[in-house]
Design a protein around this motif. Structure first.
Motif, mmCIF file in Angstrom:
data_model
loop_
_atom_site.group_PDB
_atom_site.id
_atom_site.type_symbol
_atom_site.label_atom_id
_atom_site.label_comp_id
_atom_site.label_asym_id
_atom_site.label_seq_id
_atom_site.Cartn_x
_atom_site.Cartn_y
_atom_site.Cartn_z
ATOM 1 N N SER A 162 0.836 -1.203 0.000
ATOM 2 C CA SER A 162 0.000 0.000 0.000
ATOM 3 C C SER A 162 0.872 1.255 0.000
ATOM 4 C CB SER A 162 -0.915 -0.010 1.232
ATOM 5 O OG SER A 162 -1.667 1.180 1.306
ATOM 6 N N TYR A 163 1.944 1.222 0.792
ATOM 7 C CA TYR A 163 2.803 2.402 0.872
ATOM 8 C C TYR A 163 3.491 2.690 -0.461
ATOM 9 C CZ TYR A 163 6.032 5.906 2.490
ATOM 10 O OH TYR A 163 6.712 7.098 2.623
ATOM 11 N N THR A 164 3.788 1.667 -1.235
ATOM 12 C CA THR A 164 4.457 1.897 -2.534
ATOM 13 C C THR A 164 3.564 2.684 -3.492
ATOM 14 O OG1 THR A 164 3.671 -0.226 -3.431
ATOM 15 C CG2 THR A 164 5.823 -0.219 -2.320
ATOM 16 N N LYS A 165 2.271 2.803 -3.173
ATOM 17 C CA LYS A 165 1.339 3.565 -4.028
ATOM 18 C C LYS A 165 1.192 5.012 -3.554
ATOM 19 C CE LYS A 165 0.267 -0.208 -6.283
ATOM 20 N NZ LYS A 165 0.690 -0.415 -7.677
ATOM 21 N N SER A 166 1.978 5.402 -2.547
ATOM 22 C CA SER A 166 1.789 6.739 -1.964
ATOM 23 C C SER A 166 2.477 7.847 -2.759
ATOM 24 C CB SER A 166 2.294 6.759 -0.514
ATOM 25 O OG SER A 166 3.701 6.537 -0.488
ATOM 26 N N LYS A 167 3.266 7.477 -3.746
ATOM 27 C CA LYS A 167 3.944 8.486 -4.566
ATOM 28 C C LYS A 167 3.147 8.707 -5.848
ATOM 29 C CE LYS A 167 8.326 9.474 -6.920
ATOM 30 N NZ LYS A 167 9.670 8.962 -7.257
ATOM 31 N N GLY A 168 2.637 9.941 -6.015
ATOM 32 C CA GLY A 168 1.837 10.257 -7.182
ATOM 33 C C GLY A 168 2.670 10.882 -8.300
ATOM 34 N N PRO A 169 2.003 11.335 -9.338
ATOM 35 C CA PRO A 169 2.712 12.009 -10.448
ATOM 36 C C PRO A 169 3.456 13.251 -9.935
ATOM 37 C CG PRO A 169 0.433 11.491 -11.035
ATOM 38 C CD PRO A 169 0.560 11.239 -9.576
ATOM 39 N N ASP A 170 4.621 13.488 -10.515
ATOM 40 C CA ASP A 170 5.443 14.650 -10.129
ATOM 41 C C ASP A 170 5.806 14.628 -8.646
ATOM 42 O OD1 ASP A 170 5.242 15.592 -12.762
ATOM 43 O OD2 ASP A 170 3.315 16.568 -12.267
ATOM 44 N N ASN A 171 5.980 13.446 -8.147
ATOM 45 C CA ASN A 171 6.433 13.260 -6.766
ATOM 46 C C ASN A 171 5.453 13.809 -5.723
ATOM 47 O OD1 ASN A 171 8.353 12.063 -5.148
ATOM 48 N ND2 ASN A 171 9.554 13.918 -4.898
ATOM 49 N N THR A 172 4.172 13.865 -6.086
ATOM 50 C CA THR A 172 3.165 14.344 -5.132
ATOM 51 C C THR A 172 2.855 13.235 -4.120
ATOM 52 O OG1 THR A 172 1.407 13.629 -6.620
ATOM 53 C CG2 THR A 172 2.106 15.941 -6.761
ATOM 54 N N ILE A 173 2.219 13.644 -3.020
ATOM 55 C CA ILE A 173 1.870 12.681 -1.966
ATOM 56 C C ILE A 173 0.426 12.228 -2.153
ATOM 57 C CG2 ILE A 173 1.624 12.316 0.512
ATOM 58 C CD1 ILE A 173 3.699 14.501 0.940
ATOM 59 N N VAL A 174 0.216 10.925 -2.184
ATOM 60 C CA VAL A 174 -1.133 10.350 -2.217
ATOM 61 C C VAL A 174 -1.423 9.827 -0.809
ATOM 62 C CG1 VAL A 174 -2.671 8.684 -3.315
ATOM 63 C CG2 VAL A 174 -0.762 9.666 -4.617
ATOM 64 N N TRP A 175 -2.330 10.499 -0.114
ATOM 65 C CA TRP A 175 -2.508 10.216 1.316
ATOM 66 C C TRP A 175 -3.310 8.950 1.606
ATOM 67 C CZ3 TRP A 175 0.532 12.312 4.648
ATOM 68 C CH2 TRP A 175 1.111 13.567 4.375
ATOM 69 N N THR A 176 -4.202 8.581 0.698
ATOM 70 C CA THR A 176 -5.037 7.395 0.966
ATOM 71 C C THR A 176 -4.198 6.138 1.196
ATOM 72 O OG1 THR A 176 -6.855 8.334 -0.319
ATOM 73 C CG2 THR A 176 -6.912 5.947 0.093
ATOM 74 N N PRO A 177 -3.227 5.834 0.323
ATOM 75 C CA PRO A 177 -2.393 4.651 0.596
ATOM 76 C C PRO A 177 -1.636 4.747 1.921
ATOM 77 C CG PRO A 177 -2.099 5.379 -1.659
ATOM 78 C CD PRO A 177 -2.878 6.447 -0.962
ATOM 79 N N ILE A 178 -1.260 5.963 2.323
ATOM 80 C CA ILE A 178 -0.555 6.117 3.601
ATOM 81 C C ILE A 178 -1.501 5.789 4.756
ATOM 82 C CG2 ILE A 178 0.565 7.768 5.144
ATOM 83 C CD1 ILE A 178 1.664 9.174 2.681
#
Length: 918
Positions: A162-178
């Motif tokens: 799940s944590y490996t999905k926390s990096k979004g496009p342009d190095n943004t943070i995706v909080w749901t996987p966190i």
């Protein structure tokens, strides 16, 4: 989870399922062994009757976390899966092992998904197959308690994915996987404590894999910032934010976990982990040496052992010990891999880094670095670290197979490793078939562990093979002379072999090994709770000698002084105090035990017995009811509370008493006492046919059941079936020739129904042989002489009877009447006496005065003899409600006596009419 595994092909999943099934199919034939006994068989938290909240208040073994004897292993979700197993199959081991196998399959498939993040497809499958077949996993998969590793690993890997999905496009943070990661970390930790270490792996992944930093680059950036020549890059700030969130959530979990264990570490002895209590440098050298030992088990799992405690691995006490070379080699190899992975960029270094993280971080809780653990080496804790090992091996194999010269040999070697590991796993599973096979296999690997000798002894002891068990227990004392538990085992086995003297000697040795008082220091911090049982065992042994009861009490008090919260000491002392006829002190002991554990049904039962001794049946019944609220199938509480209701004389309580006895016979269908008391209840309710059926069932189960035989005969006699009573009385008197009331009843039937005066006379004469002072038998014999028209003999008989009971007015009246007859008729006129059997009828009525008392055997003879014998239990809860030899008469009994006296006066009038020739 299914979405994350979408790129795993059906063939890959089927391959893994097939390999795991081939390696572990025979685990389904194994039973509950070793720690399974405590976690499954003895754990009340599995029972549906236990509230679910208890799972979150107790440790993995069902012990309240607040108790000092708790191991502080908090795994409620794992226990919940055990409870589900119990719900569907109770204690059928097959279902537990099958679920473990399924969980291992799930772990292997999720691990394959993780491998694909760092390895190519083929290497990932190889790593997953290596993990699936590795023999080190048999303890985690085939041992049912290993489910904690399996469940924790599933959520551990899921959290990382799940944590490996926390990096979004342009190095943004995706909080749901966190957020999902934090939740899954909490779940993993509730399955087993090491689940929290996935946070460290996520941190390493974020910095070195997701952001692509190397250690030199990070150091260079830090130096530049400290010199004021640059600012922190935005991407690094985002990384720091993610790490702060992760670390804060981890800290929160740690705080909650510390609160759960109430800031107390578990109490372990030097036998569990000798190095933990050793001075420097032995402590540090040994702990460091254990790291290469664990690594060697991963590399060469040829000699596996279920228990590595005690003397399995001797302490490394000197820098000159040759084993330090292994420690140095291990750290050099590990250090070189770490330098390679942290210093150089590239996929290979990233793979090595993540493999090292999987090896090192999950192992930290078991490494003794931060707190001591209760073992030296445990194969099951290598379950997650072996994932990193398998990734390393698969990665190394890939490097070798890419070289044309080594390609073929690399494939051959891989096939050989997979095949031999699979065979070893399959073979190793059979070791877990039973406790005996498991511990005997362990002794082949290590003969210096006294615990293994003890455990083989326990296995033999469970099979009642005490002679062989004793040999293993004695060997344990020779391997570890200061092992208190081993000497206790020897003592217990001698006791089982009825060698009391040898048992006491062994217990005294164990007692002498207990630590001495250190002022200002708590005993509990230095003594394993189970070692205090030496005082209980020794006291239980010597209290069989009536002259040593005070000595036994002193031992119980000594145990209590060492541990004021030692519940078993209060229970055992309460039993002893009852035996010493000190019910008030016994009550105090049980109340103190109840302060420590109010959910123990046996304690409420014992307290009820105390109230019976104190002649307080109302309170006794209340406590029986509390015991049944906690354990509705508590057999002794069901039986004795029903007896108490029955003896109360309150007709309103009879239906409940009957229901409890019916419940009891359902639980104990082979116990004749339950059926007998159901028969007595039916007699009280005038349900003669039902009473007859219950009595017959009791007699079928126990043909020599004294009270059942007599009361069945009495029932027949009272219901006009006297001739049916005779064969029952014959059986009774065959087993118990001196049964006075049986002889009276038989004599009555012979005289009145069979007109067998001679037979009746023999019965009454037999009574007088047994008890020359038996007034009833003597009086009935006088009536027989009267029926034989021998007034002189009748006179002499009545004179003797009157001497025995001068206060009985009716005997004096009868004597006067007989004398009057003799005087008026003379010896020759005796033949004019009535011969219509009226006197015999009176004999029957007169005998019934006492036979009616005999019916009270359901509450006297039976309760003090048969029921007392039945109620014997491991606790002194054996005493039934009428355990006294001379019980104080109740109000009901006094009323019954008055009724009998009134009836007796009427019968005396009839006798007088007979004697007067009316």
């Amino acid at each position: 989870l299914l979405e994350k595994m979408a790129d795993i092909s059906l063939k890959e999943a089927a391959l893994i399922v097939g390999v795991v099934a081939a390696c572990y199919w025979n685990s389904l034939f194994c039973g509950f062994v070793f720690d399974d006994v405590s976690a499954i068989l003895d754990n009340k938290d599995l029972h549906p009757s236990t509230p679910l909240r208890n799972l979150f208040q107790n440790d993995f073994w069902g012990t309240p976390m607040s108790e000092e004897r708790s191991h502080k292993s908090y795994r409620p979700l794992t226990v919940l899966t055990f409870r589900l197993n119990y719900l569907f199959s109770e204690l059928n081991a097959v279902s537990y092992h099958f679920l473990n196998l399924v969980f291992h399959v799930v772990v292997c498939i999720v691990f394959l998904k993780v491998c694909k993040l760092f390895l190519d497809n083929r290497s990932s499958v190889i790593a997953s197959l290596l993990f699936a077949v590795h023999p080190i996993h048999t303890e985690a998969v085939t041992g049912v308690v290993g489910r904690a590793e399996l469940l924790s690993s599933i959520f551990f890997l899921a959290a990382f994915l799940s944590y490996t999905k926390s990096k979004g496009p342009d190095n943004t943070i995706v909080w749901t996987p966190i957020a999902v990661t934090v939740f899954l970390v909490a779940v993993a930790t509730l399955c087993k404590e090491q689940g929290i270490t996935v946070v460290g792996i996520c941190c390493v992944y974020e910095v070195f894999i997701a952001q692509g930093y190397t250690l030199p680059a990070l150091l260079d950036t830090a130096v530049q910032i400290l010199r004021g020549k640059g600012s922190i890059p935005f991407s690094m700030l985002q990384t720091l934010l993610k790490l702060i969130v992760l670390m804060f959530s981890t800290l929160l979990l740690v705080v909650v976990r510390v609160q759960v264990i109430q800031s107390q570490l578990p109490v372990f002895t030097r036998f569990d982990n000798p190095a933990a209590v050793s001075p420097s440098p032995a402590r540090q050298l040994t702990f460091n040496y254990l790291l290469p030992v664990n690594a060697w088990l991963l590399l060469n799992p040829s000699e596996l052992c279920c228990d590595w405690t005690m003397g399995t691995i001797p302490l490394v006490e000197s820098l000159l010990d040759v084993r330090n070379i292994a420690t140095l080699t291990f750290f050099c190899f590990l250090g070189s891999l770490m330098v390679f992975s942290l210093r150089y960029p590239g996929d290979s270094s990233k793979t090595v880094l993540m493999a090292l993280c999987l090896i090192v971080l999950p192992f930290i809780p078991a490494s003794n670095l931060f707190f001591p653990v209760g073992f030296v080496v445990a194969e099951r804790v290598l379950y997650v670290p072996s994932m990193g090992f398998c990734i390393l091996v698969a990665h190394g194999w890939k490097k070798l197979s890419n070289k044309s010269v080594l390609r073929k040999i690399s494939w051959v070697c891989l096939a050989a490793v997979l095949f031999t590991h699979a065979l070893k796993t399959l073979h190793r599973n059979w070791d877990w078939e039973s406790e005996y096979t498991l511990f005997m296999s362990a002794l082949k690997v290590n003969k210096n562990n006294a615990k293994l000798w003890n455990n083989v002894g326990h296995a033999l002891e469970n099979e009642k093979n005490f002679e062989r068990a004793l040999q293993f227990f004695i060997q344990a004392t020779q391997v570890q002379p200061d092992d208190i538990g081993a000497h206790m085992n020897v003592g217990r086995t001698y006791k089982n072999l009825n060698k009391t003297k040898e048992a006491e000697e062994s217990y005294m040795i164990a007692k002498s090994l207990m630590p001495q008082i250190i002022p200002g220091k708590k005993y509990a911090a230095r003594v394993a709770p189970n070692h205090l049982n030496v005082y209980i065992n020794l006291a239980n042994l010597i209290r069989a000698n009536e002259s040593r009861l005070e000595e036994a009490d002193q031992l119980y008090r000594q145990a209590i002084s060492m541990r004021p919260d030692f519940k078993q000491a209060y229970i055992s002392r309460g039993e002893l105090l009852l035996k010493m006829n000190k019910p008030l002190k016994a009550k105090e002991a049980y109340l103190r035990a109840l302060e420590l554990d109010r959910t123990n049904a046996d304690l409420w039962y014992n307290l009820a017995i105390v109230y019976i001794e104190l002649k307080d049946p109302t309170e006794a019944l209340k406590n029986f009811n509390r015991a049944l609220e906690l354990n509705p199938t508590h057999k002794l509480a069901l039986f004795n509370s029903a007896l108490l209701m029955q003896e109360s004389g309150d007709a309103r309580l009879r239906p409940e008493a009957k229901q409890r006895l019916l419940h009891y016979v359902k639980e104990e269908p082979q116990d004749s006492n339950g059926y007998f008391n159901l028969g007595m209840l039916a007699m009280d309710d005038k349900k003669d046919m039902e009473a007859e059926a219950w009595m017959k069932k009791a007699i079928r189960l126990q043909p020599n059941f004294r009270s059942a035989l007599f009361n069945l005969a009495l029932l027949y006699s009272q219901t006009g079936k006297e001739l049916m009573a005779l064969p029952v009385l014959e059986d009774l008197l065959r087993y118990y020739p001196d049964h006075t009331k049986g002889l009276i009843l038989k004599g009555d039937i012979l005289m009145n129904q069979k007109k067998d005066i001679v037979g009746a006379k023999m019965c009454f004469e037999k009574i007088l042989e047994l008890d020359p002072n038996n007034v009833q038998g003597k009086h009935n014999l006088c009536v027989v002489y009267f029926e034989e028209k021998d007034l002189v003999k009748a006179e002499k008989c009545l004179v003797e009877t009157l001497a025995l009971a001068p206060h009985e007015e009716y005997i004096q009246r009868h004597l006067n009447i007989v004398r009057s007859k003799i005087a008026s008729l003379g010896a020759v006129e005796q033949s004019s006496l009535p011969s219509d059997g009226t006197a015999a009828t009176e004999a029957k009525k007169n005998s019934f005065q006492n036979l009616k008392e005999a019916k009270s055997e359901k509450t006297t003879t039976q309760s003090t003899a048969d029921n007392k014998e039945h109620s014997k239990h491991k606790k002194p809860t054996e005493k039934s409600s009428v355990d006294k030899e001379t019980p104080k008469k109740s109000t009901k009994e006094i009323k019954d006596i008055e009724k009998k006296r009134v009836a007796a006066l009427k019968r005396l009038e009839e006798i007088e009419r007979i004697l007067n020739g009316e």
